[in-house]
Structures are given as C-alpha cells and as structure tokens.
Design an enzyme around this catalytic site. Sequence first.
Site, PDB file in Angstrom:
ATOM      1  N   ILE A  32       0.826  -1.214   0.000  1.00 19.18           N
ATOM      2  CA  ILE A  32       0.000   0.000   0.000  1.00 19.18           C
ATOM      3  C   ILE A  32       0.867   1.273   0.000  1.00 19.18           C
ATOM      4  CG2 ILE A  32      -0.225   0.375   2.511  1.00 19.18           C
ATOM      5  CD1 ILE A  32      -3.287   0.598   2.031  1.00 19.18           C
ATOM      6  N   ASN A  88      12.045  -8.182   6.847  1.00 18.50           N
ATOM      7  CA  ASN A  88      12.341  -7.403   8.043  1.00 18.50           C
ATOM      8  C   ASN A  88      11.919  -8.239   9.247  1.00 18.50           C
ATOM      9  OD1 ASN A  88      13.211  -5.137   6.547  1.00 18.50           O
ATOM     10  ND2 ASN A  88      11.104  -4.400   6.333  1.00 18.50           N
ATOM     11  N   GLY A  94      12.676  -2.940  11.405  1.00 16.24           N
ATOM     12  CA  GLY A  94      11.548  -2.179  10.881  1.00 16.24           C
ATOM     13  C   GLY A  94      10.304  -3.003  10.631  1.00 16.24           C
ATOM     14  N   GLN A  95      10.233  -4.213  11.199  1.00 15.05           N
ATOM     15  CA  GLN A  95       9.014  -5.010  11.017  1.00 15.05           C
ATOM     16  C   GLN A  95       7.851  -4.329  11.726  1.00 15.05           C
ATOM     17  OE1 GLN A  95       9.194  -9.133  12.328  1.00 15.05           O
ATOM     18  NE2 GLN A  95       7.192  -9.607  11.422  1.00 15.05           N
ATOM     19  N   HIS A 101       6.580 -11.937   6.252  1.00 14.77           N
ATOM     20  CA  HIS A 101       6.400 -11.562   4.843  1.00 14.77           C
ATOM     21  C   HIS A 101       7.725 -11.209   4.202  1.00 14.77           C
ATOM     22  CE1 HIS A 101       5.877  -8.033   7.438  1.00 14.77           C
ATOM     23  NE2 HIS A 101       6.506  -7.334   6.493  1.00 14.77           N
ATOM     24  N   HIS A 103       9.289  -8.763   1.148  1.00  9.61           N
ATOM     25  CA  HIS A 103       9.045  -7.653   0.228  1.00  9.61           C
ATOM     26  C   HIS A 103       9.774  -7.981  -1.075  1.00  9.61           C
ATOM     27  CE1 HIS A 103       7.750  -4.707   3.409  1.00  9.61           C
ATOM     28  NE2 HIS A 103       8.496  -5.491   4.154  1.00  9.61           N
TER      29      HIS A 103
HETATM   30  P1  AMP Z   1       7.162  -4.426   7.441  1.00 12.66           P
HETATM   31  O1  AMP Z   1       7.409  -2.985   7.814  1.00 12.66           O
HETATM   32  O2  AMP Z   1       8.385  -5.163   6.932  1.00 12.66           O
HETATM   33  O3  AMP Z   1       6.462  -5.173   8.552  1.00 12.66           O
HETATM   34  O4  AMP Z   1       6.196  -4.395   6.190  1.00 12.66           O
HETATM   35  C1  AMP Z   1       4.813  -4.236   6.276  1.00 12.66           C
HETATM   36  C2  AMP Z   1       4.384  -3.709   4.954  1.00 12.66           C
HETATM   37  O5  AMP Z   1       2.995  -3.870   4.840  1.00 12.66           O
HETATM   38  C3  AMP Z   1       4.684  -2.222   4.740  1.00 12.66           C
HETATM   39  O6  AMP Z   1       5.517  -2.063   3.600  1.00 12.66           O
HETATM   40  C4  AMP Z   1       3.311  -1.599   4.549  1.00 12.66           C
HETATM   41  O7  AMP Z   1       3.289  -0.557   3.606  1.00 12.66           O
HETATM   42  C5  AMP Z   1       2.490  -2.789   4.094  1.00 12.66           C
HETATM   43  N1  AMP Z   1       1.062  -2.682   4.363  1.00 12.66           N
HETATM   44  C6  AMP Z   1       0.481  -2.331   5.532  1.00 12.66           C
HETATM   45  N2  AMP Z   1      -0.864  -2.369   5.420  1.00 12.66           N
HETATM   46  C7  AMP Z   1      -1.126  -2.754   4.145  1.00 12.66           C
HETATM   47  C8  AMP Z   1      -2.328  -2.973   3.407  1.00 12.66           C
HETATM   48  N3  AMP Z   1      -3.550  -2.824   3.960  1.00 12.66           N
HETATM   49  N4  AMP Z   1      -2.225  -3.350   2.107  1.00 12.66           N
HETATM   50  C9  AMP Z   1      -1.004  -3.504   1.543  1.00 12.66           C
HETATM   51  N5  AMP Z   1       0.156  -3.346   2.195  1.00 12.66           N
HETATM   52  C10 AMP Z   1       0.103  -2.951   3.471  1.00 12.66           C
END
Ligand code: AMP
Length: 115
Positions: A32, A88, A94-95, A101, A103
């Site tokens: 997002i 992460n 930065g998780q 997940h 990226h």
């Molecule tokens: P992290 O910071 O490694 O935990 O990554 C979490 C990721 O999820 C971030 O890059 C956010 O932008 C992404 N994210 C959070 N909410 C959503 C959502 N509703 N749809 C798509 N991506 C999301």
Amino acid sequence: MAEDCLFCKIIKGEIPSAKVYEDEEIFAFKDINPQAPVHIVIIPKKHIESLSGAEINDAEVLGRLQLAAAKIAAQLGGLENGYRLVNNCGHDAGQTVFHIHYHLLGGRILGWPPG
Ligand code: AMP
Ligand code: ZN
C-alpha cells in the site's frame, strides 16, 4: 489464522488488497506504500509472526515463499534486470506487521547497504 492480524484479514478478504498471486499456501499483493516501482508483499497463509518465530516444520513454506517470489518476478513486468527480496525481522529491522512476509522490490536501481 490470527484474529487481530492485518495480513490474516487480507488473506480472508476482510481487508481489500491488490492481489497479484495466490496458491494453496501463499498470498501476494501490492504494498500500500510502495518503496519502488514494483513492491509486492508475499506471505504464507499460515500465520507465523516473524522469521524468528518459524519452526522446522515451516521449512517447506519458507522455501515456497521464495519460489513464489521468483515466479511473481518472472510474471510481472519491470523486473527483467533484477529485484530484491527482503524480510524485516523484528523491531530494529523495521518489522511493523507481525505476520512473516517478504518484500519483492524492483523497477529501479536499489542502493546497498539498505537504510
Ligand atoms: P514491514 O514494515 O516489513 O512489517 O512491512 C509491512 C508492509 O505492509 C509495509 O511495507 C506496509 O506498507 C504494508 N502494508 C500495511 N498495510 C497494508 C495494506 N492494507 N495493504 C497492503 N500493504 C500494506
Ligand atoms: Zn496473520
């Protein structure tokens, strides 16, 4: 599935997402808040909090996550010259979402070391 997990809700369709890939074990969608022209989030359907929370019986799904990333990269346009797969793990990395997940990032020159 975990009740209060954002990514479990995305898998269930309770929160909308721009899905790019799904199979029996894996789900992937556009981030997002993209950090590159291509930024996909790839998750297992099984709720695992982080890489540190993974166990030996998660080995297969962890491998499948990486293979799914390669498949998605091959299918999407814009990653012909390369891409990066990032996990992460934990606060200092930065998780922010505690459902493991990867990226998948690409579509521009990616700097190293990452921030
Ligand atoms: P992290 O910071 O490694 O935990 O990554 C979490 C990721 O999820 C971030 O890059 C956010 O932008 C992404 N994210 C959070 N909410 C959503 C959502 N509703 N749809 C798509 N991506 C999301
Ligand atoms: Zn979850």
